[in-house]
Design an enzyme around this catalytic site. Sequence first.
Site, PDB file in Angstrom:
ATOM      1  N   ARG A 100      -7.050  23.765  32.910  1.00  8.49           N
ATOM      2  CA  ARG A 100      -7.688  24.958  33.489  1.00  8.49           C
ATOM      3  C   ARG A 100      -8.650  24.522  34.588  1.00  8.49           C
ATOM      4  NH1 ARG A 100      -9.370  27.899  27.817  1.00  8.49           N
ATOM      5  NH2 ARG A 100      -7.236  28.122  27.075  1.00  8.49           N
ATOM      6  N   ARG A 159       3.744  23.507  32.299  1.00  7.30           N
ATOM      7  CA  ARG A 159       3.817  22.783  33.576  1.00  7.30           C
ATOM      8  C   ARG A 159       2.451  22.230  33.971  1.00  7.30           C
ATOM      9  NH1 ARG A 159       8.110  23.425  37.078  1.00  7.30           N
ATOM     10  NH2 ARG A 159       6.812  23.596  38.936  1.00  7.30           N
ATOM     11  N   ASP A 176       2.481  32.122  14.652  1.00  6.13           N
ATOM     12  CA  ASP A 176       1.072  32.414  14.427  1.00  6.13           C
ATOM     13  C   ASP A 176       0.971  33.617  13.488  1.00  6.13           C
ATOM     14  OD1 ASP A 176      -0.522  30.487  15.673  1.00  6.13           O
ATOM     15  OD2 ASP A 176      -0.175  31.363  17.661  1.00  6.13           O
ATOM     16  N   TYR A 221       7.737  28.046  14.188  1.00  7.14           N
ATOM     17  CA  TYR A 221       6.287  28.087  14.105  1.00  7.14           C
ATOM     18  C   TYR A 221       5.852  29.496  14.482  1.00  7.14           C
ATOM     19  CZ  TYR A 221       1.405  27.784  14.592  1.00  7.14           C
ATOM     20  OH  TYR A 221       0.065  28.044  14.413  1.00  7.14           O
ATOM     21  N   ARG A 269       7.303  18.433  10.019  1.00  4.73           N
ATOM     22  CA  ARG A 269       6.155  17.546   9.898  1.00  4.73           C
ATOM     23  C   ARG A 269       5.265  18.108   8.804  1.00  4.73           C
ATOM     24  NH1 ARG A 269       6.262  12.721  11.837  1.00  4.73           N
ATOM     25  NH2 ARG A 269       4.115  12.659  12.628  1.00  4.73           N
ATOM     26  N   GLU A 284      -7.271  14.875   9.274  1.00  5.16           N
ATOM     27  CA  GLU A 284      -5.897  15.381   9.246  1.00  5.16           C
ATOM     28  C   GLU A 284      -4.917  14.315   9.737  1.00  5.16           C
ATOM     29  OE1 GLU A 284      -5.948  19.535  10.467  1.00  5.16           O
ATOM     30  OE2 GLU A 284      -3.976  19.235  11.356  1.00  5.16           O
ATOM     31  N   ARG A 294      -7.249  14.769  13.867  1.00  4.27           N
ATOM     32  CA  ARG A 294      -8.487  15.527  14.094  1.00  4.27           C
ATOM     33  C   ARG A 294      -9.314  15.586  12.811  1.00  4.27           C
ATOM     34  NH1 ARG A 294      -6.499  21.896  14.530  1.00  4.27           N
ATOM     35  NH2 ARG A 294      -5.377  21.939  12.577  1.00  4.27           N
TER      36      ARG A 294
HETATM   37  C1  LIG Z   1      -1.679  23.608   9.869  1.00  2.00           C
HETATM   38  C2  LIG Z   1      -1.447  25.016  10.330  1.00  2.00           C
HETATM   39  C3  LIG Z   1      -2.437  25.683  11.005  1.00  2.00           C
HETATM   40  C4  LIG Z   1      -2.226  26.990  11.430  1.00  2.00           C
HETATM   41  N1  LIG Z   1      -3.219  27.594  12.121  1.00  2.00           N
HETATM   42  C5  LIG Z   1      -3.037  28.860  12.566  1.00  2.00           C
HETATM   43  C6  LIG Z   1      -4.038  29.495  13.346  1.00  2.00           C
HETATM   44  O1  LIG Z   1      -5.084  28.925  13.624  1.00  2.00           O
HETATM   45  N2  LIG Z   1      -3.796  30.769  13.772  1.00  2.00           N
HETATM   46  C7  LIG Z   1      -2.626  31.429  13.473  1.00  2.00           C
HETATM   47  O2  LIG Z   1      -2.483  32.570  13.894  1.00  2.00           O
HETATM   48  N3  LIG Z   1      -1.677  30.840  12.733  1.00  2.00           N
HETATM   49  C8  LIG Z   1      -1.836  29.582  12.266  1.00  2.00           C
HETATM   50  N4  LIG Z   1      -0.870  28.986  11.517  1.00  2.00           N
HETATM   51  C9  LIG Z   1       0.343  29.754  11.147  1.00  2.00           C
HETATM   52  C10 LIG Z   1       0.209  30.507   9.787  1.00  2.00           C
HETATM   53  O3  LIG Z   1      -0.007  29.577   8.762  1.00  2.00           O
HETATM   54  C11 LIG Z   1       1.498  31.303   9.559  1.00  2.00           C
HETATM   55  O4  LIG Z   1       1.611  32.292  10.536  1.00  2.00           O
HETATM   56  C12 LIG Z   1       1.569  32.015   8.192  1.00  2.00           C
HETATM   57  O5  LIG Z   1       1.210  31.182   7.134  1.00  2.00           O
HETATM   58  C13 LIG Z   1       2.976  32.520   7.945  1.00  2.00           C
HETATM   59  O6  LIG Z   1       3.021  33.268   6.752  1.00  2.00           O
HETATM   60  P1  LIG Z   1       4.348  33.311   5.871  1.00  2.00           P
HETATM   61  O7  LIG Z   1       4.099  34.308   4.814  1.00  2.00           O
HETATM   62  O8  LIG Z   1       5.538  33.487   6.733  1.00  2.00           O
HETATM   63  O9  LIG Z   1       4.489  31.823   5.264  1.00  2.00           O
HETATM   64  P2  LIG Z   1       3.626  31.051   4.181  1.00  2.00           P
HETATM   65  O10 LIG Z   1       2.183  31.253   4.409  1.00  2.00           O
HETATM   66  O11 LIG Z   1       4.138  29.669   4.152  1.00  2.00           O
HETATM   67  O12 LIG Z   1       4.007  31.766   2.800  1.00  2.00           O
HETATM   68  C14 LIG Z   1       5.245  31.541   2.138  1.00  2.00           C
HETATM   69  C15 LIG Z   1       4.962  31.517   0.654  1.00  2.00           C
HETATM   70  O13 LIG Z   1       6.212  31.489  -0.059  1.00  2.00           O
HETATM   71  C16 LIG Z   1       6.065  30.721  -1.224  1.00  2.00           C
HETATM   72  N5  LIG Z   1       7.406  30.306  -1.667  1.00  2.00           N
HETATM   73  C17 LIG Z   1       8.316  29.580  -0.972  1.00  2.00           C
HETATM   74  N6  LIG Z   1       9.442  29.428  -1.695  1.00  2.00           N
HETATM   75  C18 LIG Z   1       9.240  30.074  -2.857  1.00  2.00           C
HETATM   76  C19 LIG Z   1      10.072  30.297  -4.039  1.00  2.00           C
HETATM   77  N7  LIG Z   1      11.327  29.829  -4.139  1.00  2.00           N
HETATM   78  N8  LIG Z   1       9.549  31.020  -5.061  1.00  2.00           N
HETATM   79  C20 LIG Z   1       8.284  31.528  -4.973  1.00  2.00           C
HETATM   80  N9  LIG Z   1       7.478  31.355  -3.899  1.00  2.00           N
HETATM   81  C21 LIG Z   1       7.956  30.640  -2.866  1.00  2.00           C
HETATM   82  C22 LIG Z   1       5.178  29.568  -0.745  1.00  2.00           C
HETATM   83  O14 LIG Z   1       4.515  28.959  -1.844  1.00  2.00           O
HETATM   84  C23 LIG Z   1       4.208  30.274   0.209  1.00  2.00           C
HETATM   85  O15 LIG Z   1       3.013  30.647  -0.454  1.00  2.00           O
HETATM   86  C24 LIG Z   1      -1.019  27.660  11.133  1.00  2.00           C
HETATM   87  C25 LIG Z   1      -0.018  26.983  10.450  1.00  2.00           C
HETATM   88  C26 LIG Z   1      -0.202  25.666  10.073  1.00  2.00           C
HETATM   89  C27 LIG Z   1       0.914  24.944   9.394  1.00  2.00           C
END
Ligand SMILES: Cc1cc2nc3c(=O)[nH]c(=O)nc-3n(C[C@H](O)[C@H](O)[C@H](O)COP(=O)(O)OP(=O)(O)OC[C@H]3O[C@@H](n4cnc5c(N)ncnc54)[C@H](O)[C@@H]3O)c2cc1C
Length: 381
Positions: A175, A171, A348, A346, A247, A298, A277
């Site tokens: 800050r 909303r 963190d 999404y 995206r 990016e 950015r």
């Molecule tokens: C651009 C960006 C910036 C971010 N910045 C922050 C931040 O500043 N702070 C924060 O707290 N969080 C941030 N995040 C969130 C963070 O990336 C996620 O919380 C984290 O990566 C989630 O982990 P995960 O293991 O669920 O998924 P992932 O890290 O995506 O891991 C899933 C893995 O599964 C593998 N995989 C998928 N399908 C298969 C298959 N069939 N066979 C084998 N392997 C497979 C993939 O290759 C991948 O390595 C950000 C995310 C993005 C996109």
Amino acid sequence: MHVTMVGAGLSGAVIGRALAEAGHRVTVVESRPHVAGNCHTERDRDTGVMVHVYGPHIFHTDDAGVWDYVNRFETFLPYRNRVKTTSRGAVYSLPVNLHTINQFYGKTLRPDEARAFLESQADTSIADPQTFEEQALRFVGRDLYETFFKGYTQKQWGCSPTELPASILRRLPVRFNYDDNYFFHRFQGMPEGGYTVMVERILDHPAIEVRLSTRFARDRTGDCDHVFYSGPLDGWFGCDLGRLGYRTLDFERFTYRGDYQGCAVMNYGDAEVPFTRITEHKHFAPWEDHEGSVLYREFSRDCGPEDIPYYPIRLVAEKALLGAYVERASAERGVTFVGRLGTYRYLDMDVTIREALDAARLFLDTAASGEAMPAFVVRPV
Ligand SMILES: Cc1cc2nc3c(=O)[nH]c(=O)nc-3n(C[C@H](O)[C@H](O)[C@H](O)COP(=O)(O)OP(=O)(O)OC[C@H]3O[C@@H](n4cnc5c(N)ncnc54)[C@H](O)[C@@H]3O)c2cc1C
């Protein structure tokens, strides 16, 4: 039991570790040639800078249990995320705070005065904001909206803020003090040796086998007692109902001798600048000293079949499709969908770790009681 983790990101690593410590045998299958998923970091050979390969990651949480957990595997050094933006020919501090407001309007307002001033700028004719744009106009007025929110949002989501729901914007997204720390959380920091070292240590257990550069196919589910799948939910079903919208990001990498922009993150708020950015990775490790610099420009765009899915879109059309996949996934046996891709949210890092610890706990409890492990620990809808 023998349990397979699909994905060596935080989800797969944390669940795998908990099950291994409880006496189960764990195989982690990862299609990429490295662990840590999207948090992967590696040192640039030429400059020595720690690069956040899939975009910058800053650790922040209020969850003391998660903070203790990550500190068990790596030392976290203090880091505060202070973001700047270049908009309409000037550099401002983000999130929009009292400094930004005073600089933007050329004033010296105190908090209460700034609050009253912004109310005078707000479009009070909008009684019930429905869109992102209406929400912004209603609470901060046209000038701040067009300088700090409109162009960036348009580039980030690839559509006009008039097509996005009001709920995306708080909303009052400003800050009325000089606090420019991007996050409010109690614990904030960066892993001294990067995230990949931390995840390698989580996976370093005699009962865990890691297979890199290996794709897991759904028809191998029966090879073990249970699968935790952290890949894309629609991908499990071959996307046969259609693709869930994401995206993706393109990173244009470049190097510089010296300090290119003086901060880790510089946003570009103007719609005419095609990138959202620039991140300068050495500033994410302020305790290190490097002459050279590695930077990412990016760009955000719609995710195609061959691209890396980054941000789930979750607008109305995707929610309907998501519901259909969730229904099918719930009928699957022997697999639990976890993490940011498996639940199409999404997340963190701290939330990912908390949910992974909870998923492991539930698995151990259901294994002990003989109940079936559900397809979702947290339902995506
Ligand atoms: C651009 C960006 C910036 C971010 N910045 C922050 C931040 O500043 N702070 C924060 O707290 N969080 C941030 N995040 C969130 C963070 O990336 C996620 O919380 C984290 O990566 C989630 O982990 P995960 O293991 O669920 O998924 P992932 O890290 O995506 O891991 C899933 C893995 O599964 C593998 N995989 C998928 N399908 C298969 C298959 N069939 N066979 C084998 N392997 C497979 C993939 O290759 C991948 O390595 C950000 C995310 C993005 C996109």
